[in-house]
Design a protein around this motif. Structure first.
Motif, PDB file in Angstrom:
ATOM      1  N   ASN A  31       0.460  -1.347  -0.604  1.00  0.00           N
ATOM      2  CA  ASN A  31       0.240  -0.176  -0.081  1.00  0.00           C
ATOM      3  C   ASN A  31       0.614   1.109  -0.352  1.00  0.00           C
ATOM      4  O   ASN A  31       0.306   2.781  -0.879  1.00  0.00           O
ATOM      5  N   GLU A  34       1.893   1.761  -4.037  1.00  0.00           N
ATOM      6  CA  GLU A  34       1.098   2.248  -4.610  1.00  0.00           C
ATOM      7  C   GLU A  34       1.046   3.559  -4.407  1.00  0.00           C
ATOM      8  O   GLU A  34       0.655   4.291  -5.503  1.00  0.00           O
ATOM      9  N   ASP A  35       0.645   3.701  -3.126  1.00  0.00           N
ATOM     10  CA  ASP A  35       0.882   5.551  -2.881  1.00  0.00           C
ATOM     11  C   ASP A  35       1.786   6.209  -3.288  1.00  0.00           C
ATOM     12  O   ASP A  35       1.322   7.094  -4.389  1.00  0.00           O
ATOM     13  N   LEU A  37       3.861   5.550  -5.952  1.00  0.00           N
ATOM     14  CA  LEU A  37       3.511   5.527  -7.311  1.00  0.00           C
ATOM     15  C   LEU A  37       2.189   6.721  -7.738  1.00  0.00           C
ATOM     16  O   LEU A  37       2.297   7.267  -8.769  1.00  0.00           O
ATOM     17  N   GLU A  38       1.429   6.516  -6.798  1.00  0.00           N
ATOM     18  CA  GLU A  38      -0.158   7.726  -7.396  1.00  0.00           C
ATOM     19  C   GLU A  38       0.736   8.786  -7.190  1.00  0.00           C
ATOM     20  O   GLU A  38      -0.107   9.713  -6.789  1.00  0.00           O
ATOM     21  N   GLY A  39       1.669   9.205  -6.394  1.00  0.00           N
ATOM     22  CA  GLY A  39       2.264  10.748  -6.107  1.00  0.00           C
ATOM     23  C   GLY A  39       1.042  10.744  -5.190  1.00  0.00           C
ATOM     24  O   GLY A  39       1.419  11.985  -4.678  1.00  0.00           O
ATOM     25  N   LYS A  40       0.241   9.747  -3.516  1.00  0.00           N
ATOM     26  CA  LYS A  40       0.626  10.090  -2.291  1.00  0.00           C
ATOM     27  C   LYS A  40       1.519  11.114  -1.780  1.00  0.00           C
ATOM     28  O   LYS A  40       1.398  11.307  -0.244  1.00  0.00           O
TER      29      LYS A  40
END
Length: 67
Positions: A31, A34-35, A37-40
């Motif tokens: 997670n 993923e965060d 990679l999503e720019g979060k």
């Protein structure tokens, strides 16, 4: 840790709990990746969080394979 905590669980129950905990740490690290990679999150935050979770995950997986 007090000895009574270990006496209340069988070795197989502890092994099963450790496997579950390892899987949870792996999911958490996924997670985090993923965060990122999503720019979060920023790279520094990603690296410290991801490495911490992967270390926990790998340590727990190693302990389950030894036991």
């Amino acid at each position: 840790m007090p000895d009574f905590l270990f006496q209340s669980c069988s070795a197989s129950a502890l092994q099963a709990r450790l496997k579950v905990a390892a899987h949870e740490a792996e999911e958490e690290s996924d997670n985090i990746a993923e965060d990122f990679l999503e720019g979060k999150m920023e790279i520094d935050d990603f690296l410290s969080s991801f490495m911490e979770k992967r270390t926990v995950c790998n340590t727990r997986q190693l302990r389950t394979s030894i036991g």
